[in-house]
Design a protein around this motif. Structure first.
Motif, PDB file in Angstrom:
ATOM      1  N   SER A  47       0.832  -1.215   0.000  1.00 49.67           N
ATOM      2  CA  SER A  47       0.000   0.000   0.000  1.00 49.67           C
ATOM      3  C   SER A  47       0.862   1.260   0.000  1.00 49.67           C
ATOM      4  N   GLU A  48       2.009   1.211   0.652  1.00 53.23           N
ATOM      5  CA  GLU A  48       2.896   2.382   0.673  1.00 53.23           C
ATOM      6  C   GLU A  48       3.530   2.613  -0.697  1.00 53.23           C
ATOM      7  N   ARG A  49       3.764   1.553  -1.430  1.00 57.04           N
ATOM      8  CA  ARG A  49       4.370   1.707  -2.762  1.00 57.04           C
ATOM      9  C   ARG A  49       3.451   2.477  -3.708  1.00 57.04           C
ATOM     10  N   THR A  50       2.158   2.384  -3.505  1.00 55.35           N
ATOM     11  CA  THR A  50       1.225   3.064  -4.413  1.00 55.35           C
ATOM     12  C   THR A  50       1.352   4.584  -4.317  1.00 55.35           C
ATOM     13  N   LEU A  51       1.914   5.095  -3.217  1.00 54.54           N
ATOM     14  CA  LEU A  51       2.059   6.545  -3.054  1.00 54.54           C
ATOM     15  C   LEU A  51       3.170   7.116  -3.925  1.00 54.54           C
ATOM     16  N   LEU A  52       4.070   6.262  -4.360  1.00 54.91           N
ATOM     17  CA  LEU A  52       5.259   6.763  -5.042  1.00 54.91           C
ATOM     18  C   LEU A  52       4.958   7.344  -6.415  1.00 54.91           C
ATOM     19  N   GLN A  53       3.898   6.844  -7.097  1.00 56.46           N
ATOM     20  CA  GLN A  53       3.603   7.337  -8.434  1.00 56.46           C
ATOM     21  C   GLN A  53       3.135   8.792  -8.393  1.00 56.46           C
ATOM     22  N   ASP A  54       2.209   9.096  -7.471  1.00 49.41           N
ATOM     23  CA  ASP A  54       1.761  10.493  -7.323  1.00 49.41           C
ATOM     24  C   ASP A  54       2.918  11.384  -6.905  1.00 49.41           C
ATOM     25  N   ARG A  55       3.764  10.867  -6.037  1.00 55.55           N
ATOM     26  CA  ARG A  55       4.925  11.646  -5.600  1.00 55.55           C
ATOM     27  C   ARG A  55       5.853  11.932  -6.769  1.00 55.55           C
ATOM     28  N   LYS A  56       6.052  10.971  -7.624  1.00 54.71           N
ATOM     29  CA  LYS A  56       6.958  11.137  -8.761  1.00 54.71           C
ATOM     30  C   LYS A  56       6.499  12.278  -9.662  1.00 54.71           C
ATOM     31  N   ARG A  57       5.190  12.327  -9.954  1.00 50.01           N
ATOM     32  CA  ARG A  57       4.653  13.362 -10.829  1.00 50.01           C
ATOM     33  C   ARG A  57       4.764  14.736 -10.171  1.00 50.01           C
ATOM     34  N   SER A  58       4.407  14.818  -8.892  1.00 54.42           N
ATOM     35  CA  SER A  58       4.461  16.109  -8.194  1.00 54.42           C
ATOM     36  C   SER A  58       5.903  16.587  -8.035  1.00 54.42           C
ATOM     37  N   LEU A  59       6.812  15.667  -7.765  1.00 53.11           N
ATOM     38  CA  LEU A  59       8.206  16.060  -7.596  1.00 53.11           C
ATOM     39  C   LEU A  59       8.784  16.601  -8.903  1.00 53.11           C
ATOM     40  N   ALA A  60       8.412  15.999 -10.026  1.00 57.51           N
ATOM     41  CA  ALA A  60       8.889  16.496 -11.320  1.00 57.51           C
ATOM     42  C   ALA A  60       8.396  17.918 -11.565  1.00 57.51           C
ATOM     43  N   ASP A  61       7.129  18.176 -11.273  1.00 60.30           N
ATOM     44  CA  ASP A  61       6.585  19.525 -11.455  1.00 60.30           C
ATOM     45  C   ASP A  61       7.237  20.512 -10.481  1.00 60.30           C
ATOM     46  N   TYR A  62       7.476  20.052  -9.269  1.00 61.92           N
ATOM     47  CA  TYR A  62       8.133  20.914  -8.280  1.00 61.92           C
ATOM     48  C   TYR A  62       9.523  21.303  -8.755  1.00 61.92           C
ATOM     49  N   GLU A  63      10.269  20.347  -9.262  1.00 64.44           N
ATOM     50  CA  GLU A  63      11.626  20.631  -9.730  1.00 64.44           C
ATOM     51  C   GLU A  63      11.618  21.609 -10.898  1.00 64.44           C
ATOM     52  N   ASP A  64      10.578  21.544 -11.751  1.00 67.36           N
ATOM     53  CA  ASP A  64      10.463  22.516 -12.844  1.00 67.36           C
ATOM     54  C   ASP A  64      10.273  23.930 -12.297  1.00 67.36           C
TER      55      ASP A  64
ATOM     56  N   ASP B 119       4.216  17.287   3.304  1.00 68.91           N
ATOM     57  CA  ASP B 119       3.179  16.462   3.922  1.00 68.91           C
ATOM     58  C   ASP B 119       2.641  15.373   2.999  1.00 68.91           C
ATOM     59  N   TRP B 120       3.213  15.290   1.797  1.00 69.32           N
ATOM     60  CA  TRP B 120       2.753  14.308   0.802  1.00 69.32           C
ATOM     61  C   TRP B 120       1.267  14.495   0.474  1.00 69.32           C
ATOM     62  N   GLU B 121       0.822  15.737   0.475  1.00 66.71           N
ATOM     63  CA  GLU B 121      -0.527  16.077   0.031  1.00 66.71           C
ATOM     64  C   GLU B 121      -0.412  16.476  -1.438  1.00 66.71           C
ATOM     65  N   PHE B 122      -0.336  15.482  -2.308  1.00 69.39           N
ATOM     66  CA  PHE B 122       0.056  15.739  -3.684  1.00 69.39           C
ATOM     67  C   PHE B 122      -1.043  16.393  -4.521  1.00 69.39           C
ATOM     68  N   ASP B 123      -2.298  16.208  -4.165  1.00 73.04           N
ATOM     69  CA  ASP B 123      -3.371  16.929  -4.870  1.00 73.04           C
ATOM     70  C   ASP B 123      -3.239  18.432  -4.615  1.00 73.04           C
ATOM     71  N   ASP B 124      -3.031  18.793  -3.355  1.00 75.38           N
ATOM     72  CA  ASP B 124      -2.839  20.203  -3.017  1.00 75.38           C
ATOM     73  C   ASP B 124      -1.561  20.745  -3.658  1.00 75.38           C
TER      74      ASP B 124
ATOM     75  N   THR C 272       0.524  24.504 -10.152  1.00 75.22           N
ATOM     76  CA  THR C 272      -0.090  25.065 -11.358  1.00 75.22           C
ATOM     77  C   THR C 272      -0.245  26.578 -11.230  1.00 75.22           C
ATOM     78  N   GLN C 273      -0.604  27.035 -10.028  1.00 75.78           N
ATOM     79  CA  GLN C 273      -0.851  28.462  -9.817  1.00 75.78           C
ATOM     80  C   GLN C 273       0.433  29.292  -9.839  1.00 75.78           C
ATOM     81  N   VAL C 274       1.547  28.697  -9.490  1.00 73.13           N
ATOM     82  CA  VAL C 274       2.791  29.475  -9.422  1.00 73.13           C
ATOM     83  C   VAL C 274       3.732  29.175 -10.584  1.00 73.13           C
TER      84      VAL C 274
END
Length: 704
Positions: A478-495, A515-520, A526-528
């Motif tokens: 179940s913890e492994r499933t969190l990594l995909q959302d994290r991967k996408r958000s981290l890529a956008d963050y790095e941009d 906090d790993w609140e990747f939807d937020d 997107t806003q910044v």
């Protein structure tokens, strides 16, 4: 009294050669040797019996602290319960010729008595260097229905610390094996100790100890079996008031080192390694010695619990065995930094302690110990996030958890340079976020969990393999499933982080990522996303003027939190760029070298004060005020020559006028003086005539 442990604060390291294995092979061999022999009348075929005798046993081990020996007595009653039987013309009967009992290899004054008469006792060694087998020969075969009571006695004197034979009896300490040969429900083992000594054992079967009126001893009793062949355990006793001590200074704190009073070598070794090793550990973890430790003591109690050492945060102490093991000492010292007080998962703080301890040993020119190789398919393998906290004694999963934690930490940290690794470890110990800025308290926590640690390793440590390593060794499905959302958000963050130059994204974004609140996080990113160019313009304006952007201006961007703040940045950042450029221009104008005339104008216009005012307003984050003040200063700078010339001309006019005035005054004064002199000159003849007339009158008078 029983030594208590606080599981929440305990950080033990599993023993590489646990006491729990000792003697079991010898017990099994003893049971196999002690078997009923079979004899048949008229040479019948031999028969073998797996069991057929009953044993009732009471074993008592008394520690004589004064003489530094253990006096043991084992009272065993054996009954042959295997009846004979007829097979055709033959009668098969069974007998017991002897009894074999494991005893410590150094058991002295070994005697066996039955019905007041001594019995023959022979000994033979086992694979365990601490255990031998004592075979007691009966004077006659024990036949069906017969019983025999035997009392076996011996004395244990123990060996010196670090001897292969692990029996110890010294001033204020003892460790020895105890054994009970009885059948289930008919087996009692007692250990009698001075009441001043603590008690530990390889099993929980002992009670808490009972004393009798007027006695200064406590008796610890066990009646449950520990295996298929009776009761076996190793016990440890320690009187902490009897010790050889030395004080070691770590940082600004004194730590007391307590050794067995007859073990000077251990005391010297541990004291010197603490003094030389802690500075190395400080450098490796990137933070100073945290303090808190009060005691390091030599005690074999940890060994009988299955551990090599133990860091107990509840009383700020380290307990380790008699071995001269600097890697173990460093491991336990590192728990002052990395423990359950600083980390949520056991594998993280145990992995850090073992990894850094090995690094410290290597740094000092020695070779670290090789841990048992493991894989995710090894026996007792579990996702490391599910590895339970340490208990009072070693658990089956510990045999996997310790080496697996070390292997995982090695995969995460080994490719980093020393400086980066130290920064990652220091941030993890402090509870910092990978997305925070130095000194930013709002993103810190008291204990670092696996999510935050993964972020620190990958983001701060730039180790892109970290998610794969975590997934393989630490995470549940179940913890492994969190990594995909994290991967996408981290890529956008790095941009976004790359687009805004040397600044970090707004705190609202960084909080969601922490906090790993990747939807937020995705919504905020997107806003910044389009603010990067405006941020860079602020930084470029500062760079053009070789100035540092004030913290309050940086905070306008980095402290933004929420949609309203992000929208406002579209107006604020251009204003900030304008303000920085204006202030930079004003500072340059104020600092520009000038001719004397322009310098006089700058002084008259208060140019430096105006530029300083602009600097202050910018530092306060007042962009409009800073821009206005800076422009006023720049305007003043352009007028310095004109104003300086005017001031100089005015000064010259004033100077000439002053000179003429002085000259006129001097002339006036001179004329006044001349008139006075003339007046005196004009008055002089009248005074002379009056004198002559008086003289003539006087002369005439005389003539008459």
């Amino acid at each position: 009294m029983r030594v208590s442990r606080s599981e929440a604060a305990a950080c033990p390291r599993q023993s590489s050669s646990t006491y729990a294995v000792r003697g079991r092979r010898a017990i099994a061999v003893a049971a196999a040797i002690t078997a009923l022999a079979a004899t048949a009348v008229l040479a019948a075929p031999a028969a073998h019996a797996e069991d057929g005798f009953d044993i009732d046993s009471t074993s008592r081990y008394v520690l004589d602290a004064k003489d530094e020996v253990v006096r043991a007595t084992m009272t065993v009653t054996v009954t042959n319960e295997k009846p004979s039987y007829r097979t055709g013309n033959y009668i098969q009967y069974f007998y017991l010729p002897s009894l074999t009992i494991p005893v410590p290899v150094d058991a002295a004054q070994l005697t066996a008595v039955s019905n007041g008469a001594p019995l023959s006792v022979t000994r033979e060694p086992t694979k365990d260097p601490s255990t031998s087998l004592a075979t007691i020969d009966f004077p006659s075969n024990l036949l069906y229905g017969q019983s025999r009571t035997i009392t076996l006695s011996f004395v244990l004197e123990g060996e010196e610390p670090r001897s292969k034979n692990q029996t110890r009896v010294g001033p204020g300490y003892a460790t020895f094996a105890v054994y009970g040969r009885g059948d289930p429900g008919q087996n009692t083992v007692q250990v009698v100790l001075p009441e001043s000594m603590t008690f530990d054992a390889t099993t929980n079967a002992f009670d808490g100890g009972e004393g009798s009126e007027g006695s200064k001893t406590l008796t610890y009793t066990a009646t449950a079996d520990t295996g298929d062949f009776g009761f076996w355990a190793v016990v440890s006793a320690r009187d902490l008031e009897i010790a050889r001590t030395r004080t070691v200074q770590l940082g600004d704190q004194d730590v007391e080192v307590l050794a067995f009073s007859d073990d000077k070598q251990w005391l010297r070794f541990v004291s010197s390694r603490m003094t030389s090793g802690v500075p190395v550990l400080e450098e490796l973890v990137g933070t100073p010695w945290p303090g808190g430790l009060t005691t390091v003591r030599e005690d074999l109690s940890v060994n009988v619990r299955g551990y090599d050492g133990w860091f107990d945060g509840s009383d700020n102490s380290i307990t380790i065995g008699e071995g001269l093991d600097q890697e173990l000492l460093y491991h336990e010292l590192l728990h002052a930094w990395a423990s359950s007080n600083a980390f949520e998962e056991r594998w993280i703080y145990e992995g850090i302690a073992q990894y850094v301890a090995a690094q410290a040993v290597a740094t000092q020119g020695d070779k670290p110990a090789r841990l048992r190789p493991v894989s995710t398919t090894s026996k007792h393998a579990v996702p490391l996030n599910t590895w339970d906290d340490a208990g009072e004694r070693v658990q089956p999963t510990d045999g996997y958890g310790y080496p697996a934690s070390y292997r995982t930490m090695t995969a995460l940290l080994d490719d980093m340079d020393d400086d980066t690794r130290s920064k990652v470890l220091a941030a993890a110990i402090a509870g910092e976020s990978a997305y925070g800025v130095p000194g930013e308290i709002r993103l810190m926590v008291s204990r670092t969990g696996w999510r935050r640690f993964l972020d620190l390793v990958q983001v701060l440590g730039r180790e892109d393999r970290a998610p794969r390593v975590f997934s393989e060794w630490a995470l549940t499905p179940s913890e492994r499933t969190l990594l995909q959302d994290r991967k996408r958000s981290l890529a956008d963050y790095e941009d976004v982080d790359a687009a805004d130059g040397r600044w970090v994204p707004p705190v609202g974004v960084r909080t969601a990522m922490t906090d790993w609140e990747f939807d937020d996080a995705q919504q905020a990113l997107t806003q910044v996303a389009d603010l990067g160019p405006a941020v860079v313009k602020v930084q470029e304006a500062a760079r053009r003027h070789d100035m540092k952007v004030p913290e309050q201006v940086v905070a306008l961007y980095q402290d933004a939190d929420g949609e309203a703040d992000y929208d406002e940045l579209s107006d604020t950042l251009p204003k900030a760029a304008t303000a920085v450029d204006a202030v930079g221009t004003a500072d340059a104008a104020a600092a520009e070298s000038r001719n004397p005339v322009a310098g006089l104008g700058a002084l008259g216009l208060g140019l430096d004060d105006k530029a300083a005012e602009a600097d202050d307003l910018l530092a306060e984050g007042d962009l409009d005020g800073a821009t206005s003040a800076a422009r006023e200063a720049s305007d003043a700078a352009e007028r310095t020559t004109l104003v300086g010339g005017g001031l100089l001309a005015g000064a010259l006019v004033l100077l000439v006028g002053s000179a003429l005035l002085v000259r006129a005054l001097l002339r006036l004064r001179a004329r006044r003086r001349a008139r006075r002199r003339q007046a005196r000159a004009d008055a002089a003849p009248a005074y002379a005539g009056q004198d002559e007339s008086s003289d003539a009158m006087n002369d005439g008078a005389h003539q008459r």
